[in-house]
Design a protein around this motif. Structure first.
Motif, PDB file in Angstrom:
ATOM      1  N   PRO A   1       0.833  -1.209   0.000  1.00  0.00           N
ATOM      2  CA  PRO A   1       0.000   0.000   0.000  1.00  0.00           C
ATOM      3  C   PRO A   1       0.866   1.257   0.000  1.00  0.00           C
ATOM      4  O   PRO A   1       1.818   1.372   0.773  1.00  0.00           O
ATOM      5  N   VAL A   2       0.524   2.200  -0.870  1.00  0.00           N
ATOM      6  CA  VAL A   2       1.313   3.427  -0.978  1.00  0.00           C
ATOM      7  C   VAL A   2       1.320   4.181   0.347  1.00  0.00           C
ATOM      8  O   VAL A   2       2.321   4.807   0.715  1.00  0.00           O
ATOM      9  N   THR A   3       0.235   4.108   1.101  1.00  0.00           N
ATOM     10  CA  THR A   3       0.151   4.811   2.386  1.00  0.00           C
ATOM     11  C   THR A   3       1.266   4.395   3.335  1.00  0.00           C
ATOM     12  O   THR A   3       1.630   5.156   4.243  1.00  0.00           O
ATOM     13  N   ALA A   4       1.826   3.214   3.137  1.00  0.00           N
ATOM     14  CA  ALA A   4       2.888   2.715   4.020  1.00  0.00           C
ATOM     15  C   ALA A   4       4.180   2.450   3.264  1.00  0.00           C
ATOM     16  O   ALA A   4       5.021   1.677   3.737  1.00  0.00           O
ATOM     17  N   ASP A   5       4.356   3.091   2.108  1.00  0.00           N
ATOM     18  CA  ASP A   5       5.521   2.800   1.263  1.00  0.00           C
ATOM     19  C   ASP A   5       6.492   3.977   1.262  1.00  0.00           C
ATOM     20  O   ASP A   5       6.293   4.972   0.559  1.00  0.00           O
ATOM     21  N   ALA A   6       7.552   3.853   2.043  1.00  0.00           N
ATOM     22  CA  ALA A   6       8.556   4.922   2.145  1.00  0.00           C
ATOM     23  C   ALA A   6       9.323   5.118   0.852  1.00  0.00           C
ATOM     24  O   ALA A   6       9.913   6.174   0.637  1.00  0.00           O
ATOM     25  N   ARG A   7       9.334   4.129  -0.041  1.00  0.00           N
ATOM     26  CA  ARG A   7      10.033   4.302  -1.324  1.00  0.00           C
ATOM     27  C   ARG A   7       9.484   5.499  -2.082  1.00  0.00           C
ATOM     28  O   ARG A   7      10.243   6.238  -2.727  1.00  0.00           O
TER      29      ARG A   7
ATOM     30  N   ALA B   1      -7.317   6.928   4.669  1.00  0.00           N
ATOM     31  CA  ALA B   1      -6.329   6.026   4.073  1.00  0.00           C
ATOM     32  C   ALA B   1      -5.449   5.361   5.114  1.00  0.00           C
ATOM     33  O   ALA B   1      -5.013   4.219   4.923  1.00  0.00           O
ATOM     34  N   VAL B   2      -5.150   6.054   6.214  1.00  0.00           N
ATOM     35  CA  VAL B   2      -4.287   5.450   7.230  1.00  0.00           C
ATOM     36  C   VAL B   2      -4.984   4.240   7.851  1.00  0.00           C
ATOM     37  O   VAL B   2      -4.421   3.140   7.911  1.00  0.00           O
ATOM     38  N   ASP B   3      -6.209   4.425   8.280  1.00  0.00           N
ATOM     39  CA  ASP B   3      -6.925   3.305   8.894  1.00  0.00           C
ATOM     40  C   ASP B   3      -7.218   2.197   7.885  1.00  0.00           C
ATOM     41  O   ASP B   3      -7.385   1.034   8.267  1.00  0.00           O
ATOM     42  N   PHE B   4      -7.279   2.551   6.584  1.00  0.00           N
ATOM     43  CA  PHE B   4      -7.494   1.527   5.551  1.00  0.00           C
ATOM     44  C   PHE B   4      -6.359   0.499   5.534  1.00  0.00           C
ATOM     45  O   PHE B   4      -6.555  -0.631   5.070  1.00  0.00           O
ATOM     46  N   LEU B   5      -5.165   0.890   6.010  1.00  0.00           N
ATOM     47  CA  LEU B   5      -4.077  -0.094   6.075  1.00  0.00           C
ATOM     48  C   LEU B   5      -4.491  -1.300   6.910  1.00  0.00           C
ATOM     49  O   LEU B   5      -4.082  -2.434   6.640  1.00  0.00           O
ATOM     50  N   TYR B   6      -5.316  -1.027   7.905  1.00  0.00           N
ATOM     51  CA  TYR B   6      -5.828  -2.096   8.769  1.00  0.00           C
ATOM     52  C   TYR B   6      -7.137  -2.663   8.245  1.00  0.00           C
ATOM     53  O   TYR B   6      -7.271  -3.878   8.070  1.00  0.00           O
ATOM     54  N   SER B   7      -8.105  -1.798   7.937  1.00  0.00           N
ATOM     55  CA  SER B   7      -9.459  -2.264   7.648  1.00  0.00           C
ATOM     56  C   SER B   7      -9.649  -2.744   6.220  1.00  0.00           C
ATOM     57  O   SER B   7     -10.522  -3.574   5.964  1.00  0.00           O
ATOM     58  N   MET B   8      -8.839  -2.251   5.286  1.00  0.00           N
ATOM     59  CA  MET B   8      -9.033  -2.607   3.889  1.00  0.00           C
ATOM     60  C   MET B   8      -7.866  -3.430   3.334  1.00  0.00           C
ATOM     61  O   MET B   8      -8.065  -4.485   2.734  1.00  0.00           O
TER      62      MET B   8
ATOM     63  N   ALA C   1      -1.285   0.674  11.922  1.00  0.00           N
ATOM     64  CA  ALA C   1      -1.451   1.449  10.693  1.00  0.00           C
ATOM     65  C   ALA C   1      -0.867   2.847  10.848  1.00  0.00           C
ATOM     66  O   ALA C   1      -0.187   3.358   9.946  1.00  0.00           O
ATOM     67  N   ALA C   2      -1.125   3.486  11.987  1.00  0.00           N
ATOM     68  CA  ALA C   2      -0.607   4.827  12.231  1.00  0.00           C
ATOM     69  C   ALA C   2       0.909   4.840  12.205  1.00  0.00           C
ATOM     70  O   ALA C   2       1.536   5.729  11.609  1.00  0.00           O
ATOM     71  N   ARG C   3       1.531   3.871  12.858  1.00  0.00           N
ATOM     72  CA  ARG C   3       2.991   3.816  12.905  1.00  0.00           C
ATOM     73  C   ARG C   3       3.579   3.586  11.513  1.00  0.00           C
ATOM     74  O   ARG C   3       4.555   4.235  11.113  1.00  0.00           O
ATOM     75  N   LEU C   4       2.979   2.685  10.736  1.00  0.00           N
ATOM     76  CA  LEU C   4       3.461   2.405   9.384  1.00  0.00           C
ATOM     77  C   LEU C   4       3.363   3.647   8.497  1.00  0.00           C
ATOM     78  O   LEU C   4       4.292   3.974   7.755  1.00  0.00           O
TER      79      LEU C   4
ATOM     80  N   ASP D   1      -8.500   9.077  13.523  1.00  0.00           N
ATOM     81  CA  ASP D   1      -8.919   7.691  13.693  1.00  0.00           C
ATOM     82  C   ASP D   1      -7.764   6.799  14.128  1.00  0.00           C
ATOM     83  O   ASP D   1      -7.903   6.002  15.049  1.00  0.00           O
ATOM     84  N   ALA D   2      -6.622   6.928  13.464  1.00  0.00           N
ATOM     85  CA  ALA D   2      -5.465   6.096  13.778  1.00  0.00           C
ATOM     86  C   ALA D   2      -4.369   6.878  14.498  1.00  0.00           C
ATOM     87  O   ALA D   2      -3.715   6.361  15.398  1.00  0.00           O
ATOM     88  N   PHE D   3      -4.154   8.136  14.089  1.00  0.00           N
ATOM     89  CA  PHE D   3      -3.061   8.919  14.665  1.00  0.00           C
ATOM     90  C   PHE D   3      -3.289   9.277  16.135  1.00  0.00           C
ATOM     91  O   PHE D   3      -2.375   9.775  16.793  1.00  0.00           O
ATOM     92  N   VAL D   4      -4.486   9.036  16.678  1.00  0.00           N
ATOM     93  CA  VAL D   4      -4.711   9.298  18.106  1.00  0.00           C
ATOM     94  C   VAL D   4      -3.916   8.342  18.988  1.00  0.00           C
ATOM     95  O   VAL D   4      -3.845   8.532  20.208  1.00  0.00           O
ATOM     96  N   THR D   5      -3.281   7.353  18.383  1.00  0.00           N
ATOM     97  CA  THR D   5      -2.467   6.399  19.143  1.00  0.00           C
ATOM     98  C   THR D   5      -1.000   6.788  19.196  1.00  0.00           C
ATOM     99  O   THR D   5      -0.197   6.108  19.856  1.00  0.00           O
ATOM    100  N   LEU D   6      -0.602   7.854  18.506  1.00  0.00           N
ATOM    101  CA  LEU D   6       0.831   8.154  18.348  1.00  0.00           C
ATOM    102  C   LEU D   6       1.507   8.491  19.669  1.00  0.00           C
ATOM    103  O   LEU D   6       2.634   8.034  19.944  1.00  0.00           O
ATOM    104  N   ALA D   7       0.871   9.312  20.497  1.00  0.00           N
ATOM    105  CA  ALA D   7       1.501   9.707  21.764  1.00  0.00           C
ATOM    106  C   ALA D   7       1.776   8.483  22.632  1.00  0.00           C
ATOM    107  O   ALA D   7       2.882   8.344  23.201  1.00  0.00           O
TER     108      ALA D   7
END
Length: 765
Positions: free
Chosen positions: A256-262, A284-291, A301-304, A318-324
């Motif tokens: 998934p492009v959302t998690a592709d550092a390349r 799109a971030v949460d889609f890494l998990y749900s889709m 998903a947030a970390r990736l 939705d996902a970034f609330v876990t970062l802290a």
């Protein structure tokens, strides 16, 4: 490919802010909040993804973005601005650091807000081949956004069209990366000249999804990505100075492009030196998990996503609330969090938000002023493509005649608008609310344009469905008329609400519903028919068009027979066919002017007119074996090629000259003589194409190197000069390196990509 220096360090002010922030304050800067999100489905899967926290809680430590303050429901702009100014003051005064929010909105066809001007869809931008005009449109859109306190626009779409079955084709500009890059970059410049940051989307590969299905996997190879899909984004960053990028939803070869550092870091930042902000496409971030199922949960998903290079999660937390918490327990290095926060703070500083004064909101604002409507009409006029004409057009407005206006799009304002217009995107959920702007239909515009004529109107059928009960009335109206104008095509919407638009992908390319039956029944009356297709994608129209005059490789201009010489259309087809791509609020008057001859057609096809759905995906940028060949019985040749378009006059192109040898890394000048050989003033789109005759990898049979719109009076000529960087002929070789190879280049100018009207060659040394 050149390498660029890394981004400059942040300012002392940003560094000082970053040093003071708690983890919760940092996290808050990396999310948006959709304050007005309700039951309306105005974004993919938004009906299922609701933020888990109240706005008051989510913004207690500040907030990164406010999502679609004006563009979620019909709100009075002045009243909403007063609310927004007050909310920004609250963020300044009641949060510890006092940092205001970035406000972002959709602006693909103009600001997507109630009472705002609606311009032609981006596919019409491409058909105009007029970057300068598109830049003016971008400036107009940016001025409205800036006046309302909006800081970021989610446009332009720089996806290169690869398959017209994809529902989001109407959001795209063209199937050629140079046209996409140049026109899209012009829009970026215009928007950002008014202090509004443009957001390039969707990075990368979105339009190359399998079978044209939304969110489907992508199997693009290295050369397609490097030589076709990436160049428009690179151009918009380096030449347009774009300040934001949005990821695509797809996976490329399983990642998934959302998690592709390349892509999000390696290409975008390390190679290109982009120092702006990357925002996620909605959810799109949460889609890494749900889709995609490429993450174990939302935190994963947030970390990736953050590690790969996504800086801001939109539209809501939705996902970034876990970062802290992830920093606290050691799963996420604080440096990765700080990297994104620093970029967001730097963007806010650049936008002037850190010192903004929110004391005096606007008390009156016109979002659809006369100058915006004039731009909308000019762009609509320039974007209509005349596909055939047996001499029936133009109609004489001074002659009293009986005109039957027929078709489901003939008397519909919604039919003029793209998927991301406010009318179709939001007001579809509020049918009781008026559009808030003047939206003349084709019938109304024709009555204005032809005051001496008797004009009748009937639908004949709906855009969708199998209902045929209205066809007899349409046939009767046509039989009693001197000419029938039949307006068919699409109705833009989202996820099954409409025939084209986000989530409205198709597996065939026939006109929706029974519209072809309607056209054929009207043509059978013997009354001359002017067919107008008002669509968001190209459809199969071989049944409505005469055989194309001329052939690939000929030395005569294409379209002369269609435009002037023929006296009648072959039996069973319309007398003239015009293609328009959702022309916006002034589209109907523009079409009326083209029918009367007040305006001369000058649009050119930004995407090939397909022969069949089974020939897709197809691009004019194909190698020899990608076209018609004796080794296969399947013929992908389009009914009308990329770059094609007729006029009410004729143009000749001759005397193409270029230096005999050109060094790699240099710029060469090509000149061609263009002559208006007809009887009316008109604009020509002069197109310069090339073919690399022998290369280490297969090369396209035609590649657009440059283009220019020029206007000539009848009987006049001019010399058009193109200064072309040889790098435009670079391609990714077998070693994965992009470079220019020595060899012979065939160069030509003509009326379309396959029309070699005047030809020359040169050597790259």
């Amino acid at each position: 490919m050149s390498q660029y220096a890394g981004p400059a360090p942040h300012s002392p002010r940003v560094e000082a802010l970053l040093a003071r922030m708690t983890l919760e304050e940092k996290q808050a800067q990396l999310v948006g909040y959709w304050v007005d999100q309700g039951v309306e489905v105005v974004a993919p899967m938004s009906g299922e993804k609701k933020s888990s926290s109240r706005y008051e809680d989510a913004s207690a430590n500040g907030i990164g973005h406010l999502t679609r303050v004006y563009g979620t429901r019909p709100v009075d702009p002045v009243e909403r601005a007063a609310w927004l100014w007050a909310e920004q003051r609250r963020l300044q005064r009641e949060t510890r650091l006092g940092i205001p929010a970035i406000v972002h909105e959709e602006c693909l066809t103009g600001l997507a807000a109630w009472k705002a001007a609606t311009f032609p869809t981006p596919l019409a931008w491409g058909a105009s081949f007029d970057p300068e005009l598109v830049e003016e449109v971008g400036r107009a859109v940016g001025s409205s956004m800036s006046a309302l306190g909006i800081h970021q626009g989610l446009a332009p779409v720089l996806d290169v069209i690869r398959d017209p079955r994809w529902g989001r084709v109407d959001e795209c500009i063209a199937e050629d990366p140079l046209v996409v890059g140049r026109v899209g970059t012009a829009y970026v410049r215009g928007l950002q000249s008014e202090g509004v940051h443009a957001t390039l989307k969707h990075f990368i590969g979105y339009s190359a999804s399998k079978a044209g299905r939304n969110h489907a996997p992508v199997s693009a190879g290295l050369r397609e990505i490097e030589d076709v899909l990436l160049p428009p984004f690179e151009m918009a960053i380096h030449e347009g100075g774009a300040r934001s990028v949005m990821n695509s939803y797809v996976d490329i070869d399983g990642v998934p492009v959302t998690a592709d550092a390349r892509y999000l870091t390696g290409i975008l930042r390390d190679r290109w030196g982009f120092d702006g902000v990357v925002v996620s496409d909605y959810f799109a971030v949460d889609f890494l998990y749900s889709m995609h199922r490429a993450a174990a949960d939302s935190a994963d998903a947030a970390r990736l996503a953050l590690t790969a290079g996504i800086d801001v999660e939109l539209p809501s937390p939705d996902a970034f609330v876990t970062l802290a918490d992830q920093v606290r327990d050691g799963r996420l290095p604080v440096e990765v969090l700080d990297r994104a926060v620093g970029r967001v703070l730097a963007q806010k500083e650049e936008l002037g938000l850190l010192d903004a004064d929110f004391d005096t909101p606007p008390t009156a604002i016109d979002l659809d002023p006369a100058e915006h409507r004039a731009l909308a009409r000019r762009l609509a006029e320039e974007s209509v493509v005349l596909l055939s004409n047996d001499g029936a057009l133009p109609l004489d407005p001074h002659v009293a005649s009986r005109i039957a206006v027929i078709g489901p799009n003939a008397d519909s304002a919604e039919a003029l608008m793209g998927c991301y217009s406010f009318v179709n995107h939001v007001l579809a959920h509020h049918p009781e609310t008026p559009a808030g702007i003047e939206l003349p239909t084709v019938v109304e515009a024709l009555r204005e344009e032809f005051p001496r004529s008797e004009i009748t109107s009937t639908n004949g059928c709906d855009v969708e469905g199998a209902g045929r009960s209205g066809i007899p009335a349409a046939v009767d109206a046509a039989a009693r008329a001197d000419v029938a104008v039949v307006v068919v095509g699409d109705r833009a919407g989202l996820f099954g609400r409409g025939t084209v638009g986000e989530g409205n992908d198709v597996d065939d390319l026939e006109l929706p519903g029974v519209q072809r039956e309607l056209v054929e029944a009207v043509v059978a009356t013997g009354t001359p028919v002017i067919l107008i297709t008002m669509t968001g994608r190209p459809y199969v129209l071989d049944w409505a068009l005469p055989p194309r005059a001329g052939a690939a490789g000929t030395t005569t201009g294409l379209g002369v027979v269609d435009a002037v010489a023929s006296t009648s259309a072959p039996a069973g087809i319309p007398a003239a066919v015009l293609q328009t791509f959702f022309p916006g609020e002034e589209g109907a008057p523009a079409l009326a002017g083209l029918l009367s001859g007040r305006v001369t057609p000058s649009g050119r096809l930004p995407v090939s007119l397909p022969r069949s759905a089974g020939a897709q995906p197809y691009s004019y940028l194909h190698p020899v074996l990608g076209g018609r060949a004796d080794v296969t019985s399947a013929d992908p040749t389009p009914v009308r090629p990329f770059g094609f378009g007729l006029s009410y006059t004729t143009f000749e192109h001759d005397g193409l000259t270029v230096p005999t040898t050109v060094a790699a890394g240099d710029t060469f000048r090509a000149t061609v003589r263009v002559r208006n050989t007809g009887r009316v003033e008109a604009a020509d789109v002069v197109q310069l194409y090339a073919h690399d005759e022998v290369a280490s990898v297969t090369r396209p049979v035609a590649q657009l190197l440059d283009f220019r719109r020029i206007t000539l009076a009848p009987g006049t000529e001019t010399l058009v000069e193109f200064d072309v960087p040889v790098d435009r002929l670079a391609f990714t070789n077998r070693d994965g390196v992009k470079r220019v190879e020595p060899g012979t280049i065939r160069l030509w100018v003509g009326g379309a990509c396959d029309d070699e009207e005047t030809v020359t060659r040169f050597e790259i040394v």
